[in-house]
Design an enzyme around this catalytic site. Structure first.
Site, PDB file in Angstrom:
ATOM      1  N   TYR A  34      -1.399  -0.274   9.885  1.00 22.43           N
ATOM      2  CA  TYR A  34      -1.651  -0.732   8.424  1.00 22.43           C
ATOM      3  C   TYR A  34      -0.264  -0.481   7.531  1.00 22.43           C
ATOM      4  O   TYR A  34       0.340  -1.285   6.809  1.00 22.43           O
ATOM      5  CB  TYR A  34      -2.781  -0.027   7.878  1.00 22.43           C
ATOM      6  CG  TYR A  34      -3.150  -0.386   6.337  1.00 22.43           C
ATOM      7  CD1 TYR A  34      -3.744  -1.616   6.049  1.00 22.43           C
ATOM      8  CD2 TYR A  34      -2.885   0.499   5.183  1.00 22.43           C
ATOM      9  CE1 TYR A  34      -3.804  -2.015   4.767  1.00 22.43           C
ATOM     10  CE2 TYR A  34      -3.435   0.148   4.088  1.00 22.43           C
ATOM     11  CZ  TYR A  34      -3.900  -1.171   3.778  1.00 22.43           C
ATOM     12  OH  TYR A  34      -3.979  -1.451   2.739  1.00 22.43           O
ATOM     13  N   LYS A  68       2.293  -3.090   5.873  1.00 22.60           N
ATOM     14  CA  LYS A  68       2.461  -3.119   4.414  1.00 22.60           C
ATOM     15  C   LYS A  68       3.946  -2.753   3.877  1.00 22.60           C
ATOM     16  O   LYS A  68       4.363  -3.324   2.950  1.00 22.60           O
ATOM     17  CB  LYS A  68       1.270  -2.141   3.912  1.00 22.60           C
ATOM     18  CG  LYS A  68       0.115  -2.342   3.760  1.00 22.60           C
ATOM     19  CD  LYS A  68      -0.395  -3.755   3.083  1.00 22.60           C
ATOM     20  CE  LYS A  68      -1.622  -4.151   2.719  1.00 22.60           C
ATOM     21  NZ  LYS A  68      -2.006  -5.435   2.235  1.00 22.60           N
ATOM     22  N   SER A  78       0.726  -1.150   0.091  1.00 22.53           N
ATOM     23  CA  SER A  78      -0.122  -0.099   0.191  1.00 22.53           C
ATOM     24  C   SER A  78       0.801   1.334   0.115  1.00 22.53           C
ATOM     25  O   SER A  78       2.134   1.235   0.577  1.00 22.53           O
ATOM     26  CB  SER A  78      -0.861   0.012   1.304  1.00 22.53           C
ATOM     27  OG  SER A  78      -1.448   1.078   1.414  1.00 22.53           O
TER      28      SER A  78
END
Length: 303
Positions: free
Chosen positions: A162, A166, A149
């Site tokens: 997150y 990632k 991401s």
């Protein structure tokens, strides 16, 4: 392009994972559609999304079977990979697409929110990749495709868990590419832009901004536009491509740079904190990476 191959796609009941599973099946792969059917935060379970994807693949003339195990668990990941071998006789491709969100501004992020996201994304990618590795090694071939991401590659607000997961997957992929290359195994990442339920939940836009842009962007950046790149990277046509990070947004595909030194300073008698303070800020000011978010870097509309 994938005739005779067997793929496991995690998080394949909805969104990008589903479109990749359908795309791989359309190109001839037999697909294990793995999804526990949880809500966006990872809570709950529902067998229907995975089964619906399987039914759709069957309706199109393809081969597929559902798996409902969680990638966050080591033993469950072993079962997911084994289900491919038991059902279709081998495994050639692992797509790590399963994910959840527990967004929170950093000073309010709880350990449970951190752990849950890393367990699914980073640990999940490790569990699945490791479970497939002995099979890939024995047969002398295999391909990993991991979803990363721009939250980690570039930056985002309220997504420390997150982003860390990632960016960790990007490092995992690079190591896999190096460690497994002697066995004919490749590993690559895709940072996708697609207005799935996960992307639509990302903080930073007001309700009014979301309402104004949502329908337009849903049409411009769709999950099905990510699938061709994943199919290509999983295929033998990408035999010379490994350890890379790609992006896909609308009808665009692109290649990300990876960290390398860009400036150097040398001092014959060594550095002190004072000498660094006197020289480094002015010398490197124009080269420092700004605190930008994804939308600051991608300043053009997807077409």
């Amino acid at each position: 392009m994938l005739a005779g191959k067997v793929a496991v796609v995690t998080g394949a009941g909805r969104g990008i994972g589903r479109e990749i599973a359908l795309g791989m099946a359309a190109e001839g792969a037999a697909v294990i559609v793995n999804d526990i059917g949880a809500a966006l935060d990872g809570q709950g379970a529902d067998a229907s999304p995975a089964q619906q994807a399987v039914d759709d693949i069957h309706a199109a003339g393809g081969q597929a079977a559902a798996s409902y195990d969680s990638v966050a668990d080591w033993d469950a990941a072993q079962r997911i990979v084994q289900s491919a071998v038991d059902t279709f006789g081998r495994i050639d491709i692992v797509v790590n697409s399963a994910g959840i969100l527990r967004d929170a501004i950093f000073h309010k992020m709880e350990p449970a929110e951190w752990d849950a996201v890393l367990k699914v994304h980073l640990y999940g990618a490790f569990h699945m990749s490791r479970a497939a590795a002995p099979h890939f090694r024995a047969q002398g071939s295999g391909s990993y495709v991991h979803m990363v991401s721009t939250s980690g590659l570039i930056g985002s607000i309220g997504q420390a868990n997150y982003a860390a997961a990632k960016l960790g997957i990007a490092g995992l992929s690079r190591s896999l590419a190096m460690d497994m290359s002697r066995f004919g195994v490749r590993s690559n990442c895709i940072a996708p832009h697609a207005f799935s339920r996960m992307i639509e939940s990302v903080p930073g836009a007001s309700p009014e901004e979301k309402a104004a842009n949502l329908e337009k962007r849903r049409k411009q950046t769709r999950a099905d536009q990510i699938a061709p790149l994943a199919v290509f990277l999983a295929s033998d046509a990408a035999a010379g491509v490994s350890g890379q990070i790609f992006g896909a947004r609308g009808n665009e595909v692109y290649l990300y740079s990876q960290p390398r030194p860009i400036r150097t300073l040398h001092r014959g008698d060594g550095w002190t904190p004072e000498s660094l303070a006197a020289q480094l800020p002015a010398a490197w000011k124009s080269s420092l990476t700004p605190l930008e978010r994804t939308r600051d870097v991608f300043g053009w509309e997807a077409i």
